[in-house]
Scaffold this active site. Structure first.
Site, short mmCIF file in Angstrom:
data_model
loop_
_atom_site.label_atom_id
_atom_site.label_comp_id
_atom_site.label_asym_id
_atom_site.label_seq_id
_atom_site.Cartn_x
_atom_site.Cartn_y
_atom_site.Cartn_z
N ARG A 93 64.23 -30.76 23.28
CA ARG A 93 64.96 -29.72 24.04
C ARG A 93 65.81 -30.35 25.15
O ARG A 93 66.80 -29.76 25.59
CB ARG A 93 63.97 -28.75 24.70
N PHE A 111 69.32 -28.03 10.33
CA PHE A 111 68.39 -27.83 11.44
C PHE A 111 68.81 -28.72 12.61
O PHE A 111 68.85 -29.94 12.49
CB PHE A 111 66.95 -28.13 11.01
N GLU A 142 71.83 -16.96 24.33
CA GLU A 142 70.95 -17.54 23.32
C GLU A 142 71.36 -18.97 22.99
O GLU A 142 72.53 -19.33 23.13
CB GLU A 142 71.05 -16.71 22.03
N ASP A 143 70.43 -19.74 22.50
CA ASP A 143 70.75 -21.09 22.04
C ASP A 143 71.44 -21.07 20.68
O ASP A 143 72.46 -21.72 20.47
CB ASP A 143 69.49 -21.97 21.99
P1 IMP Z 1 66.83 -15.67 14.12
O1 IMP Z 1 68.30 -15.55 14.45
O2 IMP Z 1 66.03 -14.44 14.42
O3 IMP Z 1 66.64 -16.14 12.69
O4 IMP Z 1 66.14 -16.79 14.97
C1 IMP Z 1 66.81 -17.53 15.88
C2 IMP Z 1 65.82 -18.47 16.52
O5 IMP Z 1 65.31 -19.41 15.55
C3 IMP Z 1 66.53 -19.30 17.56
O6 IMP Z 1 66.52 -18.67 18.82
C4 IMP Z 1 65.75 -20.60 17.52
O7 IMP Z 1 64.63 -20.50 18.37
C5 IMP Z 1 65.28 -20.72 16.09
N1 IMP Z 1 66.19 -21.59 15.29
C6 IMP Z 1 67.04 -21.19 14.32
N2 IMP Z 1 67.73 -22.24 13.81
C7 IMP Z 1 67.31 -23.33 14.49
C8 IMP Z 1 67.67 -24.74 14.45
O8 IMP Z 1 68.52 -25.21 13.67
N3 IMP Z 1 67.01 -25.56 15.31
C9 IMP Z 1 66.07 -25.10 16.20
N4 IMP Z 1 65.71 -23.80 16.28
C10 IMP Z 1 66.32 -22.92 15.44
MG MG Z 2 66.00 -18.93 20.71
#
Ligand code: IMP
Ligand code: MG
Length: 174
Positions: free
Chosen positions: A163, A150, A96-97
């Protein structure tokens, strides 16, 4: 228009990815690893990471969207593109990113566990631990723990932009 301030340089990110690659190579020595990229953001990280792993590596890709408003993800996800191959008996690493609330990964892990892999581990480039809501997400490999800001770059987007940045930056509006 927003601007982007560098948080982690290209050198710092690449050095850390190489370290994680060495760690995974050691942990899985002699076993093939099956990397699952969570699209779209996980792609640049997975490509860089895979090059640093010395085990036999295979790839698959999953694309999910989370129902939610704005920047908040909900507990529900919709599979837009499922994996091509079964997970039965494989040593899987989800790549994951970023992990934010952890809701997306929590649901993904549920889905993958039902497919009987030999093991599942999680690898994320970035982790925002202060934002965690899901309590069942244990991350095995973390690039960097970052504060609640962010961020963009290395796969992460703001409005589908940035990206492609080779570093991690914080979006500033001023
Ligand atoms: P969560 O853990 O289900 O809340 O969502 C994670 C996803 O939200 C990640 O895979 C990203 O796509 C997006 N996301 C969360 N924080 C960021 C950020 O700081 N920048 C860009 N995308 C983010
Ligand atoms: Mg993601």
């Amino acid at each position: 228009m927003e601007r982007v301030e560098i948080l982690l340089t290209e050198e710092e990110v690449n050095e850390r990815i190489a370290e994680i690659g060495r760690q995974i190579s050691k942990d899985y020595e002699g076993r093939p690893v099956h990397l699952i990229c969570v699209l779209k953001g996980g792609a640049p990280f997975m490509c860089e990471l895979a090059k640093r792993i010395t085990c036999v590596v295979s790839f698959d890709f999953m694309y999910v969207s989370s129902y939610g408003s704005g920047t908040e993800s909900s507990g529900q996800i919709k599979i837009i593109k499922d994996l091509d191959e079964p997970l039965e008996g494989r040593d899987v690493i989800i790549v994951e990113d970023i992990i934010d609330s952890g809701r997306t990964l929590s649901r993904l892990i549920d889905i993958f566990k039902k497919r009987n892999p030999a093991s599942i581990r999680l690898c994320t480039l970035l982790d925002k631990p202060d934002r965690r809501v899901a309590d069942d997400v244990n991350v095995d490999y973390v690039g960097f723990r970052i504060p609640d800001e962010f961020v963009v770059g290395y796969g992460l987007d703001y409005d589908q932009k940035y990206r492609n940045l080779p570093y991690i930056g914080v979006v500033k509006f001023d």
